[in-house]
Design a protein around this motif. Structure first.
Motif, PDB file in Angstrom:
ATOM      1  N   ILE A 136       6.259   4.138   7.471  1.00  8.39           N
ATOM      2  CA  ILE A 136       4.570   3.224   7.734  1.00  8.39           C
ATOM      3  C   ILE A 136       3.825   3.309   9.735  1.00  8.39           C
ATOM      4  N   THR A 137       2.800   3.666   8.840  1.00  8.28           N
ATOM      5  CA  THR A 137       2.509   3.605  10.079  1.00  8.28           C
ATOM      6  C   THR A 137       1.461   3.111  10.534  1.00  8.28           C
ATOM      7  N   LEU A 138       0.873   2.427  12.429  1.00  8.45           N
ATOM      8  CA  LEU A 138       0.535   1.698  12.844  1.00  8.45           C
ATOM      9  C   LEU A 138      -1.060   1.915  12.821  1.00  8.45           C
ATOM     10  N   VAL A 139      -1.399   2.800  12.947  1.00  9.92           N
ATOM     11  CA  VAL A 139      -3.589   2.945  12.813  1.00  9.92           C
ATOM     12  C   VAL A 139      -3.396   2.907  12.297  1.00  9.92           C
ATOM     13  N   PRO A 140      -3.639   3.778  10.602  1.00  6.69           N
ATOM     14  CA  PRO A 140      -3.934   3.621   8.984  1.00  6.69           C
ATOM     15  C   PRO A 140      -3.586   2.214   8.682  1.00  6.69           C
ATOM     16  N   SER A 141      -2.636   0.997   9.377  1.00  7.22           N
ATOM     17  CA  SER A 141      -2.233  -0.130   8.842  1.00  7.22           C
ATOM     18  C   SER A 141      -3.334  -0.666   8.768  1.00  7.22           C
ATOM     19  N   ALA A 142      -3.402  -1.173  10.740  1.00  9.81           N
ATOM     20  CA  ALA A 142      -4.367  -1.791  11.389  1.00  9.81           C
ATOM     21  C   ALA A 142      -5.971  -1.944  10.188  1.00  9.81           C
ATOM     22  N   CYS A 143      -6.728  -0.429  10.306  1.00  8.09           N
ATOM     23  CA  CYS A 143      -7.404  -0.324  10.141  1.00  8.09           C
ATOM     24  C   CYS A 143      -8.239  -0.504   8.370  1.00  8.09           C
ATOM     25  N   VAL A 144      -6.929  -0.692   7.671  1.00  9.62           N
ATOM     26  CA  VAL A 144      -6.871  -0.612   6.011  1.00  9.62           C
ATOM     27  C   VAL A 144      -7.346  -2.488   6.297  1.00  9.62           C
ATOM     28  N   SER A 151      -1.191  -8.824   5.733  1.00 14.65           N
ATOM     29  CA  SER A 151      -0.193  -8.075   6.273  1.00 14.65           C
ATOM     30  C   SER A 151       1.169  -7.419   5.248  1.00 14.65           C
ATOM     31  N   LEU A 152       1.282  -7.948   4.209  1.00 15.32           N
ATOM     32  CA  LEU A 152       2.296  -7.293   3.117  1.00 15.32           C
ATOM     33  C   LEU A 152       1.423  -6.291   2.309  1.00 15.32           C
ATOM     34  N   VAL A 153      -0.086  -6.805   2.024  1.00 16.27           N
ATOM     35  CA  VAL A 153      -0.417  -5.018   1.287  1.00 16.27           C
ATOM     36  C   VAL A 153      -1.115  -3.968   2.076  1.00 16.27           C
ATOM     37  N   ALA A 154      -1.410  -4.209   3.119  1.00 14.53           N
ATOM     38  CA  ALA A 154      -2.288  -3.440   3.926  1.00 14.53           C
ATOM     39  C   ALA A 154      -1.430  -2.005   4.509  1.00 14.53           C
ATOM     40  N   PRO A 155       0.034  -2.523   4.732  1.00 18.80           N
ATOM     41  CA  PRO A 155       1.013  -0.542   5.179  1.00 18.80           C
ATOM     42  C   PRO A 155       1.096  -0.401   4.019  1.00 18.80           C
ATOM     43  N   GLN A 156       1.707  -0.940   2.881  1.00 17.49           N
ATOM     44  CA  GLN A 156       1.514  -0.168   1.584  1.00 17.49           C
ATOM     45  C   GLN A 156       0.474   0.430   1.304  1.00 17.49           C
ATOM     46  N   ALA A 182      -5.039  -7.128  13.363  1.00 20.73           N
ATOM     47  CA  ALA A 182      -3.386  -7.088  13.610  1.00 20.73           C
ATOM     48  C   ALA A 182      -2.345  -7.679  12.721  1.00 20.73           C
ATOM     49  N   LEU A 183      -2.670  -8.459  11.548  1.00 17.56           N
ATOM     50  CA  LEU A 183      -2.237  -8.659  10.176  1.00 17.56           C
ATOM     51  C   LEU A 183      -1.837  -7.492   9.108  1.00 17.56           C
ATOM     52  N   GLY A 184      -2.777  -6.566   9.696  1.00 19.38           N
ATOM     53  CA  GLY A 184      -2.951  -5.060   9.214  1.00 19.38           C
ATOM     54  C   GLY A 184      -1.251  -4.797   9.812  1.00 19.38           C
ATOM     55  N   LEU A 185      -1.190  -5.062  11.334  1.00 17.30           N
ATOM     56  CA  LEU A 185      -0.162  -4.140  12.388  1.00 17.30           C
ATOM     57  C   LEU A 185       1.606  -5.275  12.496  1.00 17.30           C
ATOM     58  N   SER A 186       0.942  -5.912  12.117  1.00 20.84           N
ATOM     59  CA  SER A 186       2.028  -7.886  12.123  1.00 20.84           C
ATOM     60  C   SER A 186       2.601  -7.106  10.543  1.00 20.84           C
ATOM     61  N   GLY A 187       2.092  -6.431   9.899  1.00 16.52           N
ATOM     62  CA  GLY A 187       3.170  -5.788   8.758  1.00 16.52           C
ATOM     63  C   GLY A 187       3.473  -4.549   9.225  1.00 16.52           C
ATOM     64  N   ALA A 188       2.894  -3.558   9.163  1.00 20.65           N
ATOM     65  CA  ALA A 188       3.436  -2.878   9.756  1.00 20.65           C
ATOM     66  C   ALA A 188       4.932  -2.407  10.135  1.00 20.65           C
ATOM     67  N   ILE A 189       4.461  -3.439  11.421  1.00 18.37           N
ATOM     68  CA  ILE A 189       6.394  -3.586  11.676  1.00 18.37           C
ATOM     69  C   ILE A 189       7.026  -4.142  11.579  1.00 18.37           C
ATOM     70  N   PHE A 190       6.948  -5.507  10.168  1.00 16.24           N
ATOM     71  CA  PHE A 190       8.160  -6.077   9.816  1.00 16.24           C
ATOM     72  C   PHE A 190       8.870  -5.014   8.468  1.00 16.24           C
ATOM     73  N   GLN A 191       7.729  -4.571   7.957  1.00 16.21           N
ATOM     74  CA  GLN A 191       8.292  -3.646   6.824  1.00 16.21           C
ATOM     75  C   GLN A 191       8.761  -2.031   7.432  1.00 16.21           C
ATOM     76  N   SER A 192       8.010  -1.541   9.074  1.00 12.04           N
ATOM     77  CA  SER A 192       9.307  -0.212   9.039  1.00 12.04           C
ATOM     78  C   SER A 192      10.243  -1.483   9.454  1.00 12.04           C
ATOM     79  N   LEU A 193      10.698  -2.202  10.670  1.00 10.44           N
ATOM     80  CA  LEU A 193      12.084  -2.469  10.782  1.00 10.44           C
ATOM     81  C   LEU A 193      12.743  -2.853   9.750  1.00 10.44           C
ATOM     82  N   MET A 194      12.251  -3.528   8.859  1.00 13.17           N
ATOM     83  CA  MET A 194      13.168  -4.038   7.587  1.00 13.17           C
ATOM     84  C   MET A 194      12.928  -2.693   6.501  1.00 13.17           C
ATOM     85  N   ARG A 195      12.447  -2.089   6.601  1.00 12.84           N
ATOM     86  CA  ARG A 195      12.507  -0.914   5.226  1.00 12.84           C
ATOM     87  C   ARG A 195      12.861  -1.727   4.189  1.00 12.84           C
TER      88      ARG A 195
END
Length: 362
Positions: free
Chosen positions: A308-316, A292-297, A104-117
């Motif tokens: 930023i991709t959602l499923v890999p971010s959630a898995c990480v 949520s900061l580290v996982a998407p990157q 959930a945290l990885g997914l949340s971070g991916a959403i915000f990093q994608s929206l705000m680039r």
């Protein structure tokens, strides 16, 4: 349904195709189609294997050591009552919560990093986690509420903070940099409010709230896992439905609008989903920082995707949180809150970013 493997190619001047090295699985059925990046699938498969290894290690390791055969037997209904209780009732809820909350945290971070680039767009940095923390502290220290009220307080705190940040950052639209700056300021204010609430509470409640605020999975029960899992599943489904508009928003508001995206509503829904994911985790385990900061990157570098991709971010995120909780339990003789280990990971990541920035300036 037809399956084909496509390679993104362009034609050079002399008519020779240029292979960019990305293999994509294309599935078509009537008017619908789905494109799946094979490297992302491979990365998610490797991460799934790591999750299984972490689950088995967490279930077998502890003050009462078990073999993997005993763990497997306990999960399938065999073994003695004591072993089943240790595996199914004590250890399995915790490791399941670590995987769910990390995802959930990885997914949340991916959403915000994608929206705000912006790779620093983290719910903890821009104040949404602090808002959830404040709402939960009010329920714990002021109302003395139960777990459903704690979930509601965290959700209301996070949502209210998101609305305030959104309104303060709105100037004929919302720019990512402005929203981050406003969020950092509001986060500092809320941190002061949280400290004041702790100081005004009695000693026992303040100690309990402080332990919860460090981010801990101690005492996680199946009730928290089921309630949190249902909320996360619903929110992840909504996020998946908005994954295409989210990728289009990475191109900018004008480009997304020209492709038919309703920019304002899409961004608002994605922000609400991201905040709700963070608030769900905060209500169940306290604020677990930096996942949520580290996982998407990390996911973006593993999959080598442009965005930023959602499923890999959630898995990480699931792997990071499960690994951090395992080390928190077994790294030293006294178990630590998982939030302390994730703080160390986040600090190392921020140091790495500063090192890269310093190298660019040389």
């Amino acid at each position: 349904m037809t399956l084909e493997t496509a390679t993104p190619e362009r034609t050079a001047r002399h008519g020779q195709p240029i292979d960019f090295g990305r293999r994509v699985l294309v599935m078509r059925r009537h008017r619908f189609g789905l494109r799946v990046d094979l490297r992302s699938v491979l990365v998610c498969g490797v991460l799934a294997v790591l999750m299984i290894a972490l689950v088995l290690a967490a279930l077998a390791t502890g003050s009462y050591q078990l073999g993997f055969d005993q763990v497997a037997a306990a999960l399938t209904g065999g073994e003695s009552k004591l072993v089943r209780q240790i595996v199914v009732e004590w250890r399995l809820p915790r490791v399941t919560a670590a995987l769910l909350f990390g995802a959930a945290l990885g997914l949340s971070g991916a959403i915000f990093q994608s929206l705000m680039r912006n790779p620093l767009a983290d719910p903890g940095i821009i104040g949404f986690s602090q808002g959830s923390h404040t709402g939960a502290l009010i329920v714990i220290l002021v109302i003395d509420g139960n777990y459903p009220q704690l979930v509601g307080g965290a959700l209301l705190g996070g949502m209210g903070t998101a609305v305030i940040v959104y309104l303060l950052a709105y100037r004929q639209g919302v720019q990512g940099f402005r929203l981050i700056i406003v969020g950092i300021g509001l986060s500092a204010m809320l941190a002061s409010v949280n400290t004041w609430l702790m100081l005004k509470a009695n000693r026992e409640d303040a100690l309990a709230a402080a332990a919860w605020g460090a981010g801990s999975l101690n005492g996680t029960s199946w009730v928290q896992v089921v309630v949190g899992g249902v909320c996360i599943a619903v929110l992840a489904t909504v996020a998946a439905g908005f994954s295409r508009p989210m990728r289009q928003l990475e191109l900018g508001d004008d480009a997304a609008a020209s492709q038919g995206v309703r920019v304002g509503p899409a961004r608002f829904v994605l922000i609400i989903v991201g905040v709700a994911l963070t608030a769900t985790v905060t209500a169940a385990s306290g604020p677990i920082a930096f996942v949520s900061l580290v996982a998407p990157q990390i996911a973006r570098r593993l999959t080598r995707t442009a965005g930023i991709t959602l499923v890999p971010s959630a898995c990480v995120g699931a792997v990071l949180c499960a690994a951090a909780d395992y080390f928190a339990q077994h790294l030293v003789s006294t178990p630590l809150p998982v939030g302390i280990i994730t703080l160390i990971i986040g600090g190392c990541y921020l140091g790495y970013l500063l090192f890269l920035e310093a190298r660019r300036r040389l």
